[in-house]
Design a protein around this motif. Sequence first.
Motif, PDB file in Angstrom:
ATOM      1  N   VAL A  93       0.839  -1.204   0.000  1.00 51.91           N
ATOM      2  CA  VAL A  93       0.000   0.000   0.000  1.00 51.91           C
ATOM      3  C   VAL A  93       0.874   1.253   0.000  1.00 51.91           C
ATOM      4  CG1 VAL A  93      -1.686   1.315   1.350  1.00 51.91           C
ATOM      5  CG2 VAL A  93      -1.930  -1.173   1.120  1.00 51.91           C
ATOM      6  N   LEU A  94       2.008   1.200   0.671  1.00 55.32           N
ATOM      7  CA  LEU A  94       2.886   2.374   0.776  1.00 55.32           C
ATOM      8  C   LEU A  94       3.581   2.712  -0.531  1.00 55.32           C
ATOM      9  CD1 LEU A  94       4.559   1.781   4.254  1.00 55.32           C
ATOM     10  CD2 LEU A  94       2.733   3.370   3.685  1.00 55.32           C
ATOM     11  N   THR A  95       3.575   1.803  -1.495  1.00 56.31           N
ATOM     12  CA  THR A  95       4.186   2.145  -2.785  1.00 56.31           C
ATOM     13  C   THR A  95       3.473   3.323  -3.436  1.00 56.31           C
ATOM     14  OG1 THR A  95       2.831   0.488  -3.937  1.00 56.31           O
ATOM     15  CG2 THR A  95       5.026  -0.195  -3.212  1.00 56.31           C
ATOM     16  N   LYS A  96       2.242   3.595  -3.023  1.00 55.38           N
ATOM     17  CA  LYS A  96       1.514   4.780  -3.493  1.00 55.38           C
ATOM     18  C   LYS A  96       1.503   5.896  -2.452  1.00 55.38           C
ATOM     19  CE  LYS A  96      -0.178   3.505  -7.554  1.00 55.38           C
ATOM     20  NZ  LYS A  96       0.169   4.226  -8.804  1.00 55.38           N
ATOM     21  N   LEU A  97       1.441   5.534  -1.180  1.00 53.22           N
ATOM     22  CA  LEU A  97       1.274   6.546  -0.138  1.00 53.22           C
ATOM     23  C   LEU A  97       2.583   7.197   0.277  1.00 53.22           C
ATOM     24  CD1 LEU A  97      -1.293   4.835   2.282  1.00 53.22           C
ATOM     25  CD2 LEU A  97      -1.731   6.295   0.304  1.00 53.22           C
ATOM     26  N   LEU A  98       3.695   6.472   0.187  1.00 50.90           N
ATOM     27  CA  LEU A  98       4.965   6.958   0.715  1.00 50.90           C
ATOM     28  C   LEU A  98       5.997   7.233  -0.365  1.00 50.90           C
ATOM     29  CD1 LEU A  98       6.607   7.548   3.313  1.00 50.90           C
ATOM     30  CD2 LEU A  98       7.331   5.155   3.276  1.00 50.90           C
ATOM     31  N   ALA A  99       6.139   6.340  -1.333  1.00 46.58           N
ATOM     32  CA  ALA A  99       7.183   6.482  -2.349  1.00 46.58           C
ATOM     33  C   ALA A  99       6.903   7.676  -3.259  1.00 46.58           C
ATOM     34  CB  ALA A  99       7.282   5.202  -3.179  1.00 46.58           C
ATOM     35  N   ARG A 100       7.931   8.437  -3.554  1.00 52.71           N
ATOM     36  CA  ARG A 100       7.784   9.631  -4.389  1.00 52.71           C
ATOM     37  C   ARG A 100       8.200   9.396  -5.832  1.00 52.71           C
ATOM     38  NH1 ARG A 100      10.351  14.247  -0.323  1.00 52.71           N
ATOM     39  NH2 ARG A 100       8.482  14.473   1.016  1.00 52.71           N
ATOM     40  N   ASP A 101       9.025   8.403  -6.064  1.00 48.58           N
ATOM     41  CA  ASP A 101       9.485   8.149  -7.423  1.00 48.58           C
ATOM     42  C   ASP A 101       9.766   6.660  -7.589  1.00 48.58           C
ATOM     43  OD1 ASP A 101      12.014   7.671  -6.211  1.00 48.58           O
ATOM     44  OD2 ASP A 101      12.605   9.754  -6.473  1.00 48.58           O
ATOM     45  N   ARG A 102      10.231   6.323  -8.779  1.00 47.70           N
ATOM     46  CA  ARG A 102      10.447   4.917  -9.127  1.00 47.70           C
ATOM     47  C   ARG A 102      11.494   4.266  -8.233  1.00 47.70           C
ATOM     48  NH1 ARG A 102      12.316   3.259 -15.246  1.00 47.70           N
ATOM     49  NH2 ARG A 102      12.370   0.999 -14.984  1.00 47.70           N
ATOM     50  N   LYS A 103      12.571   5.003  -7.926  1.00 48.92           N
ATOM     51  CA  LYS A 103      13.639   4.425  -7.106  1.00 48.92           C
ATOM     52  C   LYS A 103      13.148   4.146  -5.694  1.00 48.92           C
ATOM     53  CE  LYS A 103      17.937   5.379  -7.814  1.00 48.92           C
ATOM     54  NZ  LYS A 103      19.292   6.005  -7.882  1.00 48.92           N
ATOM     55  N   GLU A 104      12.335   5.032  -5.132  1.00 51.70           N
ATOM     56  CA  GLU A 104      11.827   4.802  -3.789  1.00 51.70           C
ATOM     57  C   GLU A 104      10.847   3.631  -3.761  1.00 51.70           C
ATOM     58  OE1 GLU A 104      10.303   8.315  -1.961  1.00 51.70           O
ATOM     59  OE2 GLU A 104      12.300   9.199  -1.680  1.00 51.70           O
ATOM     60  N   ARG A 105      10.088   3.471  -4.834  1.00 56.05           N
ATOM     61  CA  ARG A 105       9.215   2.292  -4.897  1.00 56.05           C
ATOM     62  C   ARG A 105      10.040   1.020  -4.922  1.00 56.05           C
ATOM     63  NH1 ARG A 105       6.174   5.758  -8.224  1.00 56.05           N
ATOM     64  NH2 ARG A 105       7.169   4.993 -10.117  1.00 56.05           N
ATOM     65  N   ARG A 106      11.166   1.052  -5.593  1.00 55.68           N
ATOM     66  CA  ARG A 106      12.031  -0.125  -5.626  1.00 55.68           C
ATOM     67  C   ARG A 106      12.610  -0.416  -4.245  1.00 55.68           C
ATOM     68  NH1 ARG A 106      16.214   1.123 -10.250  1.00 55.68           N
ATOM     69  NH2 ARG A 106      16.994  -0.964  -9.693  1.00 55.68           N
ATOM     70  N   VAL A 107      12.918   0.630  -3.486  1.00 57.04           N
ATOM     71  CA  VAL A 107      13.403   0.424  -2.113  1.00 57.04           C
ATOM     72  C   VAL A 107      12.337  -0.281  -1.288  1.00 57.04           C
ATOM     73  CG1 VAL A 107      14.052   1.576   0.031  1.00 57.04           C
ATOM     74  CG2 VAL A 107      15.003   2.371  -2.137  1.00 57.04           C
ATOM     75  N   LEU A 108      11.092   0.208  -1.368  1.00 59.37           N
ATOM     76  CA  LEU A 108      10.017  -0.391  -0.587  1.00 59.37           C
ATOM     77  C   LEU A 108       9.808  -1.849  -0.965  1.00 59.37           C
ATOM     78  CD1 LEU A 108       7.330   2.452  -0.495  1.00 59.37           C
ATOM     79  CD2 LEU A 108       9.093   1.920   1.179  1.00 59.37           C
ATOM     80  N   ILE A 109       9.776  -2.115  -2.256  1.00 57.81           N
ATOM     81  CA  ILE A 109       9.559  -3.490  -2.710  1.00 57.81           C
ATOM     82  C   ILE A 109      10.715  -4.388  -2.277  1.00 57.81           C
ATOM     83  CG2 ILE A 109       9.373  -4.952  -4.766  1.00 57.81           C
ATOM     84  CD1 ILE A 109       7.869  -2.598  -6.099  1.00 57.81           C
ATOM     85  N   ASN A 110      11.930  -3.852  -2.290  1.00 57.75           N
ATOM     86  CA  ASN A 110      13.085  -4.658  -1.888  1.00 57.75           C
ATOM     87  C   ASN A 110      13.099  -4.968  -0.395  1.00 57.75           C
ATOM     88  OD1 ASN A 110      13.978  -4.730  -4.485  1.00 57.75           O
ATOM     89  ND2 ASN A 110      15.715  -3.354  -4.209  1.00 57.75           N
ATOM     90  N   THR A 111      12.409  -4.173   0.431  1.00 60.64           N
ATOM     91  CA  THR A 111      12.373  -4.486   1.866  1.00 60.64           C
ATOM     92  C   THR A 111      11.631  -5.792   2.135  1.00 60.64           C
ATOM     93  OG1 THR A 111      10.343  -3.200   2.254  1.00 60.64           O
ATOM     94  CG2 THR A 111      12.461  -2.053   2.523  1.00 60.64           C
ATOM     95  N   ILE A 112      10.679  -6.131   1.260  1.00 53.64           N
ATOM     96  CA  ILE A 112       9.924  -7.380   1.456  1.00 53.64           C
ATOM     97  C   ILE A 112      10.233  -8.412   0.382  1.00 53.64           C
ATOM     98  CG2 ILE A 112       8.015  -6.275   2.689  1.00 53.64           C
ATOM     99  CD1 ILE A 112       6.442  -6.287   0.060  1.00 53.64           C
ATOM    100  N   GLY A 113      11.083  -8.053  -0.572  1.00 49.30           N
ATOM    101  CA  GLY A 113      11.387  -8.961  -1.672  1.00 49.30           C
ATOM    102  C   GLY A 113      11.832 -10.349  -1.252  1.00 49.30           C
ATOM    103  N   PRO A 114      12.703 -10.483  -0.238  1.00 47.84           N
ATOM    104  CA  PRO A 114      13.167 -11.828   0.137  1.00 47.84           C
ATOM    105  C   PRO A 114      12.179 -12.627   0.991  1.00 47.84           C
ATOM    106  CG  PRO A 114      14.778 -10.097   0.719  1.00 47.84           C
ATOM    107  CD  PRO A 114      13.479  -9.430   0.446  1.00 47.84           C
ATOM    108  N   VAL A 115      11.110 -11.992   1.491  1.00 48.10           N
ATOM    109  CA  VAL A 115      10.290 -12.672   2.502  1.00 48.10           C
ATOM    110  C   VAL A 115       8.805 -12.776   2.165  1.00 48.10           C
ATOM    111  CG1 VAL A 115      11.870 -11.995   4.364  1.00 48.10           C
ATOM    112  CG2 VAL A 115       9.938 -10.513   3.810  1.00 48.10           C
TER     113      VAL A 115
END
Length: 333
Positions: free
Chosen positions: A30-52
């Motif tokens: 949900v935060l990929t829309k509410l918190l991330a400001r650009d493509r790189k920040e969305r990638r950071v968010l996705i990578n926090t849960i990517g392994p799990v």
Amino acid sequence: MELHDVWFVLIAVLWTGYFFLEGFDFGVGVLTKLLARDRKERRVLINTIGPVWDGNEVWLLSAAGATFAAFPDWYATLFSGFYLPLLVILISLIVRGVSFEYRHKRPEEQWQRNWENAIFWTSLIPAFLWGVVFGNIVRGVKIDAQKEYVGNVLDLVNVYSILGGLVTLALFTFHGTVFVALKTVGDIRTRARALALRVGLLTALLALGFLGWTQAMRGDAASLAALVVAVVSLVAAIGAIRAGREGWSFAFSGVTIVAAVAMLFLTLFPNVMPSSLDDAWSLTVVNASSTPYTLKIMTWCAGIATPVVLLYQGWTYWVFRKRIGTQHIADAH
């Protein structure tokens, strides 16, 4: 304690584990829309849960499988009566998994944006619908003397269940926001803290209303104790994130989820699905369970396999425990 009581508790534990773990990665989606400001920040968010994220979903498979084996009548009535919302959840989880895997397969910005949009919606929809489903289970649905659901999908739409959906959506988003603050560095971490405060206050208001309603409707002393733990833990989580203690805040938000789910199952027991038509037609841990021999075999299997799964999943979180930020993300090309 009889084996059917033990398996009711174990299924409650599996659902609790699922909501604790999948809750924060729904929140991150949900935060990929509410918190991330650009493509790189969305990638950071996705990578926090990517392994799990995929390991977290195993808890859902275990909960559904345990229900099927230990309480077949509960499973049959639940999945037939709640067919449409559970189908939407299933489709969302399938699309969500595909989105994580396919987002980076092509470099075009539109391709990645479409999959990122899919991650957002397929995180938000299940987070809301799980609250609707469990709200209706606790409230009671139209079950006849043959243990069959005789209502329709519109019967599942009511103020109590909608409030339950809003609570799970808000609580998972708060849990995910705290997780992001715990797992990131830099500006994202700072903004996640600020957003967690706002989401946490909204969550507290919604949760207090829903859990208070639940207590008034079906509660007892044990469920009241769980309600108090949930509320106190949520307040503590908000206070901890305000103080910049993300680890403590995440622990307290996790306790909130554990206590809230425990309260719902405490209000259910000994029922597993109350009937709104006649209390005598409710599904209980006795009339919905498998044979004692089946439950005995399941207990031995669970006793051997469960510690191995827990150790492996715990090791996964330990390996990927480091914080990340935009400086760790390579530029798109």
